[in-house]
Design a protein around this motif. Structure first.
Motif, PDB file in Angstrom:
ATOM      1  N   VAL A 201       0.832  -1.082  -0.018  1.00 33.68           N
ATOM      2  CA  VAL A 201       0.049   0.018  -0.232  1.00 33.68           C
ATOM      3  C   VAL A 201       0.839   1.358   0.055  1.00 33.68           C
ATOM      4  CG1 VAL A 201      -2.061  -1.120   1.171  1.00 33.68           C
ATOM      5  CG2 VAL A 201      -0.105   0.055   2.551  1.00 33.68           C
ATOM      6  N   SER A 202       2.023   1.143   0.567  1.00 33.42           N
ATOM      7  CA  SER A 202       2.940   2.390   0.152  1.00 33.42           C
ATOM      8  C   SER A 202       3.843   2.485  -1.092  1.00 33.42           C
ATOM      9  CB  SER A 202       4.078   2.266   1.628  1.00 33.42           C
ATOM     10  OG  SER A 202       4.939   1.346   1.651  1.00 33.42           O
ATOM     11  N   SER A 203       3.653   1.564  -1.814  1.00 32.96           N
ATOM     12  CA  SER A 203       4.248   1.482  -3.112  1.00 32.96           C
ATOM     13  C   SER A 203       3.304   1.803  -4.375  1.00 32.96           C
ATOM     14  CB  SER A 203       4.980   0.168  -3.296  1.00 32.96           C
ATOM     15  OG  SER A 203       5.537   0.138  -4.434  1.00 32.96           O
ATOM     16  N   LYS A 204       3.393   2.643  -5.054  1.00 33.18           N
ATOM     17  CA  LYS A 204       2.463   2.790  -6.223  1.00 33.18           C
ATOM     18  C   LYS A 204       2.475   1.847  -7.418  1.00 33.18           C
ATOM     19  CE  LYS A 204       1.553   6.020  -9.999  1.00 33.18           C
ATOM     20  NZ  LYS A 204       2.079   6.951 -10.796  1.00 33.18           N
ATOM     21  N   THR A 205       3.793   1.284  -7.499  1.00 31.38           N
ATOM     22  CA  THR A 205       3.935   0.156  -8.685  1.00 31.38           C
ATOM     23  C   THR A 205       3.359  -1.102  -8.210  1.00 31.38           C
ATOM     24  OG1 THR A 205       6.213   0.311  -8.018  1.00 31.38           O
ATOM     25  CG2 THR A 205       5.738   1.374 -10.067  1.00 31.38           C
ATOM     26  N   GLU A 206       3.722  -1.408  -6.795  1.00 32.94           N
ATOM     27  CA  GLU A 206       3.582  -2.674  -6.222  1.00 32.94           C
ATOM     28  C   GLU A 206       1.928  -2.887  -6.002  1.00 32.94           C
ATOM     29  OE1 GLU A 206       5.330  -6.751  -4.005  1.00 32.94           O
ATOM     30  OE2 GLU A 206       6.339  -4.696  -4.090  1.00 32.94           O
ATOM     31  N   SER A 207       1.325  -1.735  -5.544  1.00 30.58           N
ATOM     32  CA  SER A 207      -0.131  -1.551  -5.530  1.00 30.58           C
ATOM     33  C   SER A 207      -0.858  -2.065  -6.532  1.00 30.58           C
ATOM     34  CB  SER A 207      -0.697  -0.173  -5.056  1.00 30.58           C
ATOM     35  OG  SER A 207      -0.117   0.136  -3.678  1.00 30.58           O
ATOM     36  N   ILE A 208      -0.240  -1.896  -7.833  1.00 27.94           N
ATOM     37  CA  ILE A 208      -0.852  -2.261  -9.094  1.00 27.94           C
ATOM     38  C   ILE A 208      -0.585  -3.737  -9.595  1.00 27.94           C
ATOM     39  CG2 ILE A 208      -1.088  -1.725 -11.547  1.00 27.94           C
ATOM     40  CD1 ILE A 208      -0.711   1.356 -10.803  1.00 27.94           C
TER      41      ILE A 208
ATOM     42  N   PRO B  54      -0.073 -10.321 -14.199  1.00 28.23           N
ATOM     43  CA  PRO B  54      -0.274 -11.902 -14.241  1.00 28.23           C
ATOM     44  C   PRO B  54       0.942 -12.674 -13.811  1.00 28.23           C
ATOM     45  CG  PRO B  54       0.222 -11.081 -16.387  1.00 28.23           C
ATOM     46  CD  PRO B  54       0.250  -9.702 -15.529  1.00 28.23           C
ATOM     47  N   SER B  55       1.934 -12.057 -13.434  1.00 29.10           N
ATOM     48  CA  SER B  55       3.261 -12.911 -13.347  1.00 29.10           C
ATOM     49  C   SER B  55       3.269 -13.549 -11.710  1.00 29.10           C
ATOM     50  CB  SER B  55       4.558 -12.042 -13.469  1.00 29.10           C
ATOM     51  OG  SER B  55       4.554 -10.810 -12.701  1.00 29.10           O
ATOM     52  N   PRO B  56       2.763 -12.822 -10.764  1.00 30.36           N
ATOM     53  CA  PRO B  56       2.930 -13.566  -9.445  1.00 30.36           C
ATOM     54  C   PRO B  56       1.830 -14.443  -9.114  1.00 30.36           C
ATOM     55  CG  PRO B  56       1.904 -11.477  -9.206  1.00 30.36           C
ATOM     56  CD  PRO B  56       2.156 -11.118 -10.762  1.00 30.36           C
TER      57      PRO B  56
ATOM     58  N   GLN C 281       7.141 -12.871  -5.779  1.00 37.71           N
ATOM     59  CA  GLN C 281       6.686 -13.834  -6.844  1.00 37.71           C
ATOM     60  C   GLN C 281       5.447 -14.547  -6.360  1.00 37.71           C
ATOM     61  OE1 GLN C 281      10.944 -15.100  -7.012  1.00 37.71           O
ATOM     62  NE2 GLN C 281      10.447 -15.494  -9.282  1.00 37.71           N
ATOM     63  N   THR C 282       5.252 -14.419  -5.060  1.00 36.52           N
ATOM     64  CA  THR C 282       4.139 -15.177  -4.583  1.00 36.52           C
ATOM     65  C   THR C 282       3.532 -14.104  -3.589  1.00 36.52           C
ATOM     66  OG1 THR C 282       4.678 -17.485  -4.866  1.00 36.52           O
ATOM     67  CG2 THR C 282       3.160 -16.946  -2.959  1.00 36.52           C
ATOM     68  N   TYR C 283       2.104 -13.971  -3.482  1.00 31.30           N
ATOM     69  CA  TYR C 283       1.396 -13.347  -2.341  1.00 31.30           C
ATOM     70  C   TYR C 283       0.564 -14.545  -1.758  1.00 31.30           C
ATOM     71  CZ  TYR C 283       3.006  -8.927  -4.715  1.00 31.30           C
ATOM     72  OH  TYR C 283       3.759  -7.948  -5.501  1.00 31.30           O
ATOM     73  N   PHE C 284       0.213 -14.398  -0.347  1.00 29.70           N
ATOM     74  CA  PHE C 284      -0.470 -15.292   0.450  1.00 29.70           C
ATOM     75  C   PHE C 284      -1.684 -14.197   0.682  1.00 29.70           C
ATOM     76  CE2 PHE C 284       3.484 -17.313   0.751  1.00 29.70           C
ATOM     77  CZ  PHE C 284       3.222 -18.737   0.635  1.00 29.70           C
ATOM     78  N   VAL C 285      -3.132 -15.053   0.500  1.00 28.42           N
ATOM     79  CA  VAL C 285      -4.218 -14.210   0.597  1.00 28.42           C
ATOM     80  C   VAL C 285      -5.167 -14.986   1.643  1.00 28.42           C
ATOM     81  CG1 VAL C 285      -6.332 -13.831  -0.741  1.00 28.42           C
ATOM     82  CG2 VAL C 285      -4.261 -14.236  -2.013  1.00 28.42           C
ATOM     83  N   ILE C 286      -5.318 -14.085   2.748  1.00 22.32           N
ATOM     84  CA  ILE C 286      -6.097 -14.551   3.913  1.00 22.32           C
ATOM     85  C   ILE C 286      -7.669 -14.248   3.595  1.00 22.32           C
ATOM     86  CG2 ILE C 286      -4.338 -14.004   5.598  1.00 22.32           C
ATOM     87  CD1 ILE C 286      -5.938 -11.358   6.275  1.00 22.32           C
ATOM     88  N   ASP C 287      -8.398 -14.996   4.365  1.00 20.10           N
ATOM     89  CA  ASP C 287     -10.073 -14.983   3.935  1.00 20.10           C
ATOM     90  C   ASP C 287     -10.586 -13.817   5.010  1.00 20.10           C
ATOM     91  OD1 ASP C 287     -10.211 -17.083   2.261  1.00 20.10           O
ATOM     92  OD2 ASP C 287     -10.498 -18.411   3.547  1.00 20.10           O
TER      93      ASP C 287
ATOM     94  N   GLY D  98       0.602 -17.329 -11.385  1.00 17.77           N
ATOM     95  CA  GLY D  98       1.417 -16.644 -11.961  1.00 17.77           C
ATOM     96  C   GLY D  98       2.224 -17.187 -13.237  1.00 17.77           C
ATOM     97  N   THR D  99       1.995 -16.264 -14.473  1.00 18.49           N
ATOM     98  CA  THR D  99       2.691 -16.906 -15.321  1.00 18.49           C
ATOM     99  C   THR D  99       4.432 -16.963 -15.335  1.00 18.49           C
ATOM    100  OG1 THR D  99       2.537 -14.574 -16.351  1.00 18.49           O
ATOM    101  CG2 THR D  99       0.887 -15.934 -17.043  1.00 18.49           C
ATOM    102  N   GLN D 100       4.899 -15.878 -14.866  1.00 21.69           N
ATOM    103  CA  GLN D 100       6.309 -16.021 -14.832  1.00 21.69           C
ATOM    104  C   GLN D 100       6.698 -17.286 -13.772  1.00 21.69           C
ATOM    105  OE1 GLN D 100       8.121 -12.165 -14.254  1.00 21.69           O
ATOM    106  NE2 GLN D 100       7.152 -11.345 -16.084  1.00 21.69           N
TER     107      GLN D 100
END
Length: 290
Positions: free
Chosen positions: A190-197, A203-205, A227-233, A275-277
């Motif tokens: 949330v503090s990074s403009k590019t990583e927020s998008i 499609p890569s991660p 390269q991986t984000y973990f998603v909580i419910d 993620g494609t890459q």
């Protein structure tokens, strides 16, 4: 978090320092305002509602770098947390002790205008804008306290890297499922403009369902997008996984080792987005999502 720092002479025994708000220059406040505007332009519809609510509750957009004491009074009235200034990264035991006592240690310097997109050491914008809004949420605030208390217990084991991975993949780079789709709550995003998008739309991660021990065995990148984000419910899922788990057997099994690379996808993973890459780097190994 780190163990290899010498406490500066001006720091107190708990490594806190004065924020020195009156020492900020007009340029310092201007950089904060620029960073704030950049994020507000991209976060609606991407950031978790609880983060956006926290920004409003603490009035972090009123202009200029927030004054920690005033902000802490407002935060304490909501969840009992305060923000304390520290001279940078602090030893693990100091960091854990602050969290365990509902104190969030924040850097008080701000990056230069030519460092808007990347800074190696967290500054006041990352620490305050990125982290503090989520501390207005009671369940997430409880999770952070539980993490600090667990961290203090972990010092008896050789597993600090594994515990750091838990912080990295939740507090810093976590995603949450909502009725409106995936949303960001991690401070590093949330503090990074590019990583927020990137975190939501590229499609890569990989985006993988949260599973505590799996996450704690996963290495992470500190110099590039994840390269991986973990998603909580839910934040309650995160809190319960922390307070209801006996970490000692996990520490004994892991011994500070990472069994999985950041791009790995396991057969047991709940893969929300392939993620494609990362898929190519993992040799085409993918579990099918239900």
């Amino acid at each position: 978090m780190s163990n290899h720092f010498e406490k500066p002479d001006h720091a107190r025994d708990d490594w806190t320092i004065d924020q020195g708000w009156s020492d900020y220059t007009a340029e310092d406040h201007s950089v904060w305002d620029l960073l704030y505007k950049r994020q507000i332009d991209v976060l609606p519809g991407r950031a978790a509602p609880e983060f956006m609510d926290g920004l409003k509750a603490l009035d972090l957009g009123k202009g200029g770098i927030p004054e920690f004491e005033t902000m802490s009074d407002e935060l304490e009235s909501l969840t009992g947390w305060r923000v304390v200034a520290v001279p940078g990264l602090v030893p693990d035991e100091v960091f854990f002790d602050h969290l365990a006592n509902r104190r969030f240690p924040a850097g008080q310097f701000i990056r230069k205008r030519d460092q808007l997109d990347y800074l190696q050491e967290p500054d006041v914008f990352h620490d305050v804008f990125g982290h503090v809004p989520m501390l207005t949420n009671p369940i997430f605030a409880d999770y952070m306290e539980a993490y600090g208390k667990g961290g203090l217990r972990s010092l008896n084991y050789a597993a600090l890297k594994n515990l750091a991975a838990l912080y990295w993949y939740t507090v810093e780079f976590g995603l949450i499922r909502t009725d409106q789709g995936l949303r960001i709550y991690g401070a590093g995003i949330v503090s990074s403009k590019t990583e927020s998008i990137f975190a939501l739309e590229d499609p890569s991660p990989n985006r993988i369902g949260f599973e505590l021990e799996r996450l704690m065995q996963t290495d992470y990148r500190i110099d590039d997008f994840q390269q991986t984000y973990f998603v909580i419910d839910s934040y309650d899922q995160l809190f319960q996984a922390t307070v209801e788990t006996d970490f000692a057997p996990i520490y004994e099994r892991l011994q500070g080792k990472f069994d999985y690379r950041p791009e790995d996808v396991l057969e047991r993973d709940e893969v929300i987005t392939k993620g494609t890459q990362a898929y190519a780097k993992a040799g085409g190994r993918f579990a099918e999502a239900d």
